[in-house]
Design a protein around this motif. Structure first.
Motif, mmCIF file in Angstrom:
data_model
loop_
_atom_site.group_PDB
_atom_site.id
_atom_site.type_symbol
_atom_site.label_atom_id
_atom_site.label_comp_id
_atom_site.label_asym_id
_atom_site.label_seq_id
_atom_site.Cartn_x
_atom_site.Cartn_y
_atom_site.Cartn_z
ATOM 1 N N ALA A 64 -34.967 -43.604 -6.345
ATOM 2 C CA ALA A 64 -34.366 -44.322 -7.467
ATOM 3 C C ALA A 64 -34.837 -45.767 -7.469
ATOM 4 N N ARG A 65 -34.634 -46.410 -8.617
ATOM 5 C CA ARG A 65 -34.900 -47.838 -8.758
ATOM 6 C C ARG A 65 -33.559 -48.544 -8.950
ATOM 7 N N ARG A 111 -38.965 -39.214 -13.450
ATOM 8 C CA ARG A 111 -37.886 -40.199 -13.381
ATOM 9 C C ARG A 111 -37.053 -40.130 -14.654
ATOM 10 N N ARG A 168 -34.527 -42.243 -16.947
ATOM 11 C CA ARG A 168 -34.057 -43.608 -17.194
ATOM 12 C C ARG A 168 -32.561 -43.576 -17.442
ATOM 13 N N SER A 221 -34.925 -40.004 -9.653
ATOM 14 C CA SER A 221 -35.588 -38.703 -9.592
ATOM 15 C C SER A 221 -34.916 -37.901 -8.488
ATOM 16 N N ASP A 232 -33.361 -46.090 -12.853
ATOM 17 C CA ASP A 232 -33.987 -44.770 -13.004
ATOM 18 C C ASP A 232 -33.834 -43.998 -11.708
#
Length: 232
Positions: free
Chosen positions: A155-156, A127, A129, A151, A149
Motif C-alpha cells: 500500500a501507499r 493497485r 486507488r 494491492s 492506494d
C-alpha cells in the motif's frame, strides 16, 4: 574481486560502444522470475520479464521516485536463492530496464529460470486507488495517515513522518484487523508498505465495498490467494 568491488567500478564503455555489442542473436524467452537488483549502494525488488543467455528485460517493482539504475551502470541481478549475475544497464524506460550480462549465462541457468518461472506474467498486483484514514504504528510512534492506494501485497501511505526504509509497521483501518508489513520506500511524508502476507480476502472485500473499488481488483486478490495456495 568481490561483488561489492565490482559494483563500485565506474560504468565502463560509453553507450555508443554498448550499442554495438547487442546483436540479439538469441530470441528472448518470456518468463516471470523475482530477483533483487543490487547496485552496490541500493537494492530494488524486481521481476525478470524475458531473457536469453546474453541479457534480460527487468521490471522494477519499487515505484518510489528514488534514483534507479542509470544507463551504463554496473549491477548484480540476484535470483532468490541463486548466484548473482553481473550485468550492465543498456536501456531504461520508466520502471523497465534492459540489461546485458557481462558473461553469457549457461544453458543450465536458463533451464533453472524456465522451471522457476510462474505460469502467468504478472509483475505486480493491481493497485486500487482509495482514500481511507488509517492509524499506523511503528516503533514507539503512532500516527494518523491516509491510505491512498492498496494491492494484495502492499500500500501507499501519505502523512507519515520519522519513518525509515525497512521499518516494521502495522496499518490499522477501522473495521479490519491490523495489517502487518514493512516500509519499502519513503519520499517526504509518503511511504510504500509491503505486507508481510497477502491482504486477506475479507479485508479486500471490505475495502472494495467501502472504497467503491472495481470488483475486478477484488477478483485479482482472490486469484492471487488461489495461486499462493493451489491445494486449498
Amino acid at each position: 574481486m568481490s561483488m561489492l568491488d565490482f559494483l563500485r567500478r565506474k560504468p565502463a564503455p560509453p553507450l555508443e560502444a554498448l550499442d554495438s555489442l547487442d546483436t540479439r542473436a538469441a530470441p528472448r524467452e518470456r518468463i516471470c522470475i523475482p530477483v533483487t537488483v543490487d547496485t552496490g549502494c541500493e537494492w530494488y525488488d524486481a521481476v525478470i520479464l524475458d531473457l536469453n543467455m546474453r541479457g534480460a528485460r527487468i521490471y522494477v517493482e519499487d515505484e518510489s521516485p528514488r534514483l534507479r539504475p542509470c544507463l551504463g551502470q554496473l549491477l548484480a541481478v540476484r535470483p532468490s536463492g541463486g548466484v548473482p549475475i553481473a550485468a550492465q544497464v543498456r536501456w531504461r524506460e520508466d520502471r523497465h530496464l534492459g540489461v546485458q550480462f557481462l558473461v553469457n549465462i549457461h544453458a543450465e541457468t536458463l533451464s533453472m529460470f524456465r522451471s522457476a518461472s510462474q505460469q502467468r506474467l504478472q509483475p505486480r498486483p493491481s493497485r486500487a486507488r482509495v482514500g481511507f484514514d488509517v492509524e499506523v504504528v511503528f516503533g514507539e510512534h503512532r500516527q494518523t495517515a491516509r491510505l491512498t492506494d492498496i494491492s494484495s501485497s502492499g500500500a501507499r501511505i501519505n502523512g507519515v513522518s520519522e519513518v525509515d526504509v525497512g521499518t516494521p509497521m502495522m496499518v490499522h483501518l477501522e473495521g479490519l484487523m491490523p495489517i502487518a508489513g514493512h516500509v519499502r520506500w519513503v519520499d517526504g511524508e509518503e511511504a510504500g508498505i509491503m505486507f508481510t502476507r497477502l491482504l486477506p480476502i475479507g479485508s479486500a472485500r471490505y475495502i472494495a465495498e467501502q472504497g467503491l473499488v472495481s470488483r475486478l481488483w477484488l477478483q485479482e486478490v482472490i486469484e492471487q490467494h488461489d495461486s499462493a495456495n493451489p491445494l486449498n
